[in-house]
Design a protein around this motif. Structure first.
Motif, PDB file in Angstrom:
ATOM      1  N   VAL A   1     -54.417  14.417  12.704  1.00 14.88           N
ATOM      2  CA  VAL A   1     -55.755  13.693  12.921  1.00 14.88           C
ATOM      3  C   VAL A   1     -55.580  12.455  13.866  1.00 14.88           C
ATOM      4  CG1 VAL A   1     -57.798  12.514  11.828  1.00 14.88           C
ATOM      5  CG2 VAL A   1     -56.613  14.532  10.687  1.00 14.88           C
ATOM      6  N   VAL A   2     -54.219  11.735  13.520  1.00 13.50           N
ATOM      7  CA  VAL A   2     -53.928  10.681  14.811  1.00 13.50           C
ATOM      8  C   VAL A   2     -53.772  11.271  15.992  1.00 13.50           C
ATOM      9  CG1 VAL A   2     -52.493   8.905  14.906  1.00 13.50           C
ATOM     10  CG2 VAL A   2     -52.920   9.412  12.516  1.00 13.50           C
ATOM     11  N   GLU A   3     -53.078  12.399  15.838  1.00 16.94           N
ATOM     12  CA  GLU A   3     -52.762  13.040  17.199  1.00 16.94           C
ATOM     13  C   GLU A   3     -54.214  13.636  18.194  1.00 16.94           C
ATOM     14  OE1 GLU A   3     -51.234  17.473  18.515  1.00 16.94           O
ATOM     15  OE2 GLU A   3     -49.815  16.097  17.139  1.00 16.94           O
TER      16      GLU A   3
ATOM     17  N   ASP B   1     -61.469   4.508  16.283  1.00 15.01           N
ATOM     18  CA  ASP B   1     -60.989   3.990  15.043  1.00 15.01           C
ATOM     19  C   ASP B   1     -59.615   4.806  14.785  1.00 15.01           C
ATOM     20  OD1 ASP B   1     -62.993   2.057  14.861  1.00 15.01           O
ATOM     21  OD2 ASP B   1     -64.201   3.818  13.687  1.00 15.01           O
ATOM     22  N   THR B   2     -58.710   4.055  14.201  1.00 16.93           N
ATOM     23  CA  THR B   2     -57.469   4.700  13.638  1.00 16.93           C
ATOM     24  C   THR B   2     -57.809   5.360  12.367  1.00 16.93           C
ATOM     25  OG1 THR B   2     -56.057   2.827  14.466  1.00 16.93           O
ATOM     26  CG2 THR B   2     -55.106   4.179  12.997  1.00 16.93           C
ATOM     27  N   PRO B   3     -57.445   6.694  12.386  1.00 18.55           N
ATOM     28  CA  PRO B   3     -57.721   7.403  11.020  1.00 18.55           C
ATOM     29  C   PRO B   3     -56.879   6.723   9.886  1.00 18.55           C
ATOM     30  CG  PRO B   3     -56.903   8.752  13.024  1.00 18.55           C
ATOM     31  CD  PRO B   3     -56.657   7.471  13.218  1.00 18.55           C
ATOM     32  N   GLU B   4     -57.531   6.920   8.721  1.00 20.02           N
ATOM     33  CA  GLU B   4     -56.886   6.453   7.645  1.00 20.02           C
ATOM     34  C   GLU B   4     -55.281   6.748   7.274  1.00 20.02           C
ATOM     35  OE1 GLU B   4     -58.066   4.353   5.432  1.00 20.02           O
ATOM     36  OE2 GLU B   4     -59.956   4.276   6.279  1.00 20.02           O
ATOM     37  N   ARG B   5     -54.565   6.001   6.760  1.00 15.90           N
ATOM     38  CA  ARG B   5     -53.253   6.414   6.609  1.00 15.90           C
ATOM     39  C   ARG B   5     -52.832   7.812   5.757  1.00 15.90           C
ATOM     40  NH1 ARG B   5     -49.536   2.105   3.847  1.00 15.90           N
ATOM     41  NH2 ARG B   5     -51.320   2.104   2.207  1.00 15.90           N
ATOM     42  N   SER B   6     -53.841   8.014   4.919  1.00 20.14           N
ATOM     43  CA  SER B   6     -53.884   9.180   4.222  1.00 20.14           C
ATOM     44  C   SER B   6     -54.147  10.452   4.813  1.00 20.14           C
ATOM     45  CB  SER B   6     -54.772   9.217   2.833  1.00 20.14           C
ATOM     46  OG  SER B   6     -56.110   9.064   3.236  1.00 20.14           O
ATOM     47  N   VAL B   7     -54.729  10.490   6.091  1.00 22.34           N
ATOM     48  CA  VAL B   7     -54.856  11.646   6.613  1.00 22.34           C
ATOM     49  C   VAL B   7     -53.538  12.260   7.268  1.00 22.34           C
ATOM     50  CG1 VAL B   7     -57.399  10.982   6.977  1.00 22.34           C
ATOM     51  CG2 VAL B   7     -55.476  10.833   8.800  1.00 22.34           C
TER      52      VAL B   7
ATOM     53  N   GLY C   1     -52.258   3.817  29.345  1.00 24.02           N
ATOM     54  CA  GLY C   1     -51.576   3.363  28.228  1.00 24.02           C
ATOM     55  C   GLY C   1     -52.479   3.219  26.891  1.00 24.02           C
ATOM     56  N   VAL C   2     -51.786   3.569  25.944  1.00 18.45           N
ATOM     57  CA  VAL C   2     -52.556   3.813  24.582  1.00 18.45           C
ATOM     58  C   VAL C   2     -52.042   2.945  23.556  1.00 18.45           C
ATOM     59  CG1 VAL C   2     -53.178   5.264  22.717  1.00 18.45           C
ATOM     60  CG2 VAL C   2     -53.097   6.087  24.977  1.00 18.45           C
ATOM     61  N   ASP C   3     -52.399   2.170  22.886  1.00 21.20           N
ATOM     62  CA  ASP C   3     -51.924   1.100  21.705  1.00 21.20           C
ATOM     63  C   ASP C   3     -52.604   1.429  20.346  1.00 21.20           C
ATOM     64  OD1 ASP C   3     -51.050  -0.935  20.477  1.00 21.20           O
ATOM     65  OD2 ASP C   3     -52.630  -2.485  21.131  1.00 21.20           O
ATOM     66  N   ILE C   4     -52.026   2.057  19.618  1.00 22.18           N
ATOM     67  CA  ILE C   4     -52.263   2.497  18.368  1.00 22.18           C
ATOM     68  C   ILE C   4     -51.882   1.414  17.192  1.00 22.18           C
ATOM     69  CG2 ILE C   4     -51.981   4.628  16.718  1.00 22.18           C
ATOM     70  CD1 ILE C   4     -50.531   5.982  18.873  1.00 22.18           C
ATOM     71  N   GLY C   5     -52.744   0.803  16.823  1.00 21.70           N
ATOM     72  CA  GLY C   5     -52.658  -0.181  15.749  1.00 21.70           C
ATOM     73  C   GLY C   5     -53.127   0.046  14.433  1.00 21.70           C
ATOM     74  N   GLY C   6     -53.284  -0.672  13.615  1.00 25.01           N
ATOM     75  CA  GLY C   6     -53.580  -0.318  12.200  1.00 25.01           C
ATOM     76  C   GLY C   6     -55.133  -0.159  11.960  1.00 25.01           C
ATOM     77  N   THR C   7     -55.957  -0.414  13.004  1.00 21.90           N
ATOM     78  CA  THR C   7     -57.361  -0.228  12.686  1.00 21.90           C
ATOM     79  C   THR C   7     -57.792   0.356  13.898  1.00 21.90           C
ATOM     80  OG1 THR C   7     -57.861  -2.417  13.618  1.00 21.90           O
ATOM     81  CG2 THR C   7     -57.678  -2.351  11.497  1.00 21.90           C
ATOM     82  N   LYS C   8     -57.218   0.210  15.041  1.00 23.67           N
ATOM     83  CA  LYS C   8     -57.960   0.821  16.296  1.00 23.67           C
ATOM     84  C   LYS C   8     -56.865   1.604  17.338  1.00 23.67           C
ATOM     85  CE  LYS C   8     -57.869  -3.105  19.363  1.00 23.67           C
ATOM     86  NZ  LYS C   8     -56.725  -3.936  18.495  1.00 23.67           N
ATOM     87  N   VAL C   9     -57.289   2.633  17.831  1.00 22.82           N
ATOM     88  CA  VAL C   9     -56.573   3.028  19.127  1.00 22.82           C
ATOM     89  C   VAL C   9     -57.417   2.846  20.384  1.00 22.82           C
ATOM     90  CG1 VAL C   9     -55.726   5.387  20.096  1.00 22.82           C
ATOM     91  CG2 VAL C   9     -55.699   5.208  17.893  1.00 22.82           C
ATOM     92  N   ALA C  10     -56.792   1.945  21.247  1.00 22.88           N
ATOM     93  CA  ALA C  10     -57.198   1.503  22.245  1.00 22.88           C
ATOM     94  C   ALA C  10     -56.437   2.237  23.615  1.00 22.88           C
ATOM     95  CB  ALA C  10     -57.177  -0.128  22.304  1.00 22.88           C
ATOM     96  N   ALA C  11     -57.119   2.369  24.452  1.00 26.97           N
ATOM     97  CA  ALA C  11     -56.483   3.086  25.665  1.00 26.97           C
ATOM     98  C   ALA C  11     -57.103   2.624  26.927  1.00 26.97           C
ATOM     99  CB  ALA C  11     -56.501   4.615  25.657  1.00 26.97           C
ATOM    100  N   GLY C  12     -56.342   2.773  28.114  1.00 26.32           N
ATOM    101  CA  GLY C  12     -56.829   2.067  29.251  1.00 26.32           C
ATOM    102  C   GLY C  12     -55.999   2.640  30.416  1.00 26.32           C
TER     103      GLY C  12
END
Length: 321
Positions: free
Chosen positions: A42-44, A32-38, A6-17
């Protein structure tokens, strides 16, 4: 044992387990979640990085990967229509991740995933009608009716954070004004606290000293810590957020009539300092108060891992048929 990631993509972190069939998280990874401007790429890349780390560390095979995304997920469960905190706009995330990872991918809204986890393994086990409110950078929501997650015709039900509660109020990242999350979220808590510190208010002396007078250093967890230590102003800030939370919940109760509301996300770490004023405001605002059953308001049991646990379990169920 059918393991899923499971991967949880939030505003500040990408947590997986790596999650087993009992809802236990066996291994974890975080970035860390990439900045919104990128660029979305990059998020992928960040998602692929944490998933690959977990796959390589796991001796047993992974049957599926679930992504809980902070945004509007289309009914096809493949496309991120819009994310107020990331650069996704009609992003075909499932197909792109499938091509790179080579595993079955399931995508859902992060709050839907958290709702599922709390209903199956957590605070509202046994409830058939419940609602999840996640308080983090913004507000997410999930709806459980008749034991099923309700996603709506277009797949984006439950975006409670963007209900307008104050016409002409604070500008929201979604583009509108007066959204609920501008008054009952981590961002709202930090905004108000920073305003007091920036003004060098005598009411915020403890907070001011904690950050050496620099409002930018002030965070939601710090406000909660100071409140739990007994600071009256920090307690007042959490009370205000809790009051707005209760007002919004009363509106949701009028519309959906669930048996329970479960409160998760980082701000829920404040516990009763948040939930007690929420319950008080809920009772005061509830339509038909005194003449109708009252839904429970409880804190999530699975903490910040509810989203990734739910995403993993939904992904496992999707491949099981």
């Amino acid at each position: 044992m059918a393991l899923a990631i499971g991967v949880d993509i939030g505003g500040t972190k990408v947590a997986a387990g790596v999650v087993d069939t009992s809802g236990q998280v066996l291994r974890r990874a975080r970035a860390d979640t990439p900045e919104r401007s990128v660029r979305p790429q990059v998020v992928e890349d960040t998602i692929v990085g944490v998933v690959t780390e977990l796959i390589e560390s796991c001796a047993e095979p992974i049957v599926a990967i679930g992504i809980g995304a902070a945004g509007f997920v289309a009914a096809d469960r493949a496309t991120i229509v819009f994310s107020p905190h990331l650069s996704w706009r009609n992003e075909p995330l499932r197909d792109r991740l499938s091509d790179r990872i080579g595993q079955p991918i399931f995508i859902d809204n992060d709050a839907n995933a958290a709702m599922w986890a709390e209903a199956k393994y957590g605070a509202v086990r046994g409830e058939t009608h419940a609602m999840m409110i996640t308080l983090g950078t913004g507000i997410g929501g999930g709806i459980l009716m008749g034991g099923e997650v309700i996603r709506g015709l277009f797949g984006i039900a439950g975006e409670f954070g963007h209900m307008q509660v104050v016409p002409g109020g604070h500008r929201c990242e979604c583009g509108n004004r007066g959204c609920w999350e501008q008054y009952a979220s981590g961002n709202a808590l930090v905004r108000e606290a920073r305003g007091l510190v920036a003004a060098n208010s005598p009411l915020a002396r403890d907070l001011y000293e904690r950050v050496a007078g620099d409002p930018a250093r002030l965070t939601g967890p710090l406000v909660t810590e100071v409140a739990q230590a007994g600071d009256r102003t920090a307690i007042e800030l959490l009370t205000e957020v809790g009051t707005w939370l209760g007002i919004g919940i009363a509106n949701l109760a009028a519309a959906f009539d669930p048996g329970a509301f479960v409160i998760g996300g980082g701000v829920s770490a404040a516990g009763e300092l948040l939930l007690d004023p929420a319950r008080q405001a809920f009772r005061k605002q509830l339509t038909g108060r005194g003449f109708r059953p009252e839904a429970r308001i409880v804190r999530a049991e699975l903490g910040n891992e509810a989203g990734l646990i739910g995403a993993a379990d939904l992904a496992r169920e999707s491949v099981a048929g």
